[in-house]
Write an enzyme that holds these catalytic residues in place. Structure first.
Site, mmCIF file in Angstrom:
data_model
loop_
_atom_site.group_PDB
_atom_site.id
_atom_site.type_symbol
_atom_site.label_atom_id
_atom_site.label_comp_id
_atom_site.label_asym_id
_atom_site.label_seq_id
_atom_site.Cartn_x
_atom_site.Cartn_y
_atom_site.Cartn_z
ATOM 1 N N ALA A 59 21.149 -32.562 16.346
ATOM 2 C CA ALA A 59 20.953 -31.111 16.452
ATOM 3 C C ALA A 59 22.102 -30.431 17.193
ATOM 4 O O ALA A 59 22.446 -29.288 16.902
ATOM 5 C CB ALA A 59 19.634 -30.822 17.151
ATOM 6 N N PHE A 60 22.696 -31.136 18.151
ATOM 7 C CA PHE A 60 23.791 -30.528 18.909
ATOM 8 C C PHE A 60 24.963 -30.163 18.004
ATOM 9 O O PHE A 60 25.706 -29.212 18.287
ATOM 10 C CB PHE A 60 24.250 -31.491 20.022
ATOM 11 N N GLU A 61 25.131 -30.922 16.916
ATOM 12 C CA GLU A 61 26.244 -30.670 15.987
ATOM 13 C C GLU A 61 25.928 -29.571 14.964
ATOM 14 O O GLU A 61 26.828 -29.143 14.213
ATOM 15 C CB GLU A 61 26.611 -31.966 15.237
ATOM 16 N N VAL A 84 14.155 -31.994 17.281
ATOM 17 C CA VAL A 84 14.419 -32.409 18.658
ATOM 18 C C VAL A 84 13.055 -32.713 19.282
ATOM 19 O O VAL A 84 12.179 -31.844 19.323
ATOM 20 C CB VAL A 84 15.166 -31.331 19.458
ATOM 21 N N THR A 89 13.589 -37.248 29.769
ATOM 22 C CA THR A 89 14.673 -36.629 30.536
ATOM 23 C C THR A 89 14.872 -35.178 30.085
ATOM 24 O O THR A 89 14.342 -34.785 29.042
ATOM 25 C CB THR A 89 15.999 -37.393 30.302
ATOM 26 N N HIS A 91 17.278 -33.978 28.651
ATOM 27 C CA HIS A 91 18.180 -33.960 27.500
ATOM 28 C C HIS A 91 17.666 -33.022 26.407
ATOM 29 O O HIS A 91 18.418 -32.239 25.832
ATOM 30 C CB HIS A 91 18.296 -35.385 26.956
#
Ligand code: INI
Length: 156
Positions: A59-61, A84, A89, A91
């Protein structure tokens, strides 16, 4: 009462080109979103030749690849699909937050509509529920919202 001039989008995907951006992370969920979206767009008239699937790591990309697709001029809309799922954590919050913010920025800066089909859930069960089981399919919902938005923007 007088009729009020109303602009609304038809659910007509004929002659539209869509990029379907899909993450490999949590692919067992994301693949269900992808097939739901393709099924939806095809049933609303999209030509398979006008659909392109782009697989990316996570997902970050999503935002950076979405930006390139949106700016390419090759697509009427980009559908961003991913999942996600919260872990132990923080994150999750970073990845989900950056992906969401980034996708919104791409849509606003490029003017190309982005369908937001990113699941953000507390558990795998919640993700499964939203990937074609009891809470519907977020890929279908996002494809439908994207199609409607493309058709609205064309009239403005
Ligand atoms: N990417 C996801 O798409 N979903 C997740 O749940 C996830 N979690 O939880 O870590 C995730 N992480 C990977 C991230 O998107 C990047 O791909 C990675 O950090 C490399 O840049």
């Amino acid at each position: 009462m007088r009729d009020i001039h109303t602009i609304e989008g038809q659910y007509d995907a004929r002659n539209l080109r869509f990029a379907i951006l899909a993450t490999r992370f949590n692919d067992f969920i994301v693949d269900r979103l992808v097939s739901g979206a393709i099924d939806y767009l095809s049933r609303h008239g999209a030509d398979p030749d006008n659909l392109t699937i782009i697989r990316i790591p996570g997902a970050f990309e999503l935002p950076v690849v979405c930006k390139k697709l949106a700016e390419s001029g090759r697509y009427d809309g980009v559908l961003a699909l991913g999942a996600v799922i919260r872990g132990a954590t923080p994150h999750f919050d970073f990845v989900a937050g950056e992906a969401t913010k980034g996708l919104a920025q791409v849509a606003l800066q490029s003017g190309v509509p982005v369908g937001f089909g990113l699941l953000t859930t507390d558990s795998i069960e919640q993700a499964i529920e939203r990937a074609g089981t009891k809470a519907g399919n977020k890929g279908v919902e996002a494809a439908s919202a994207l199609l409607e938005t493309v058709r609205v923007l064309q009239q403005l």
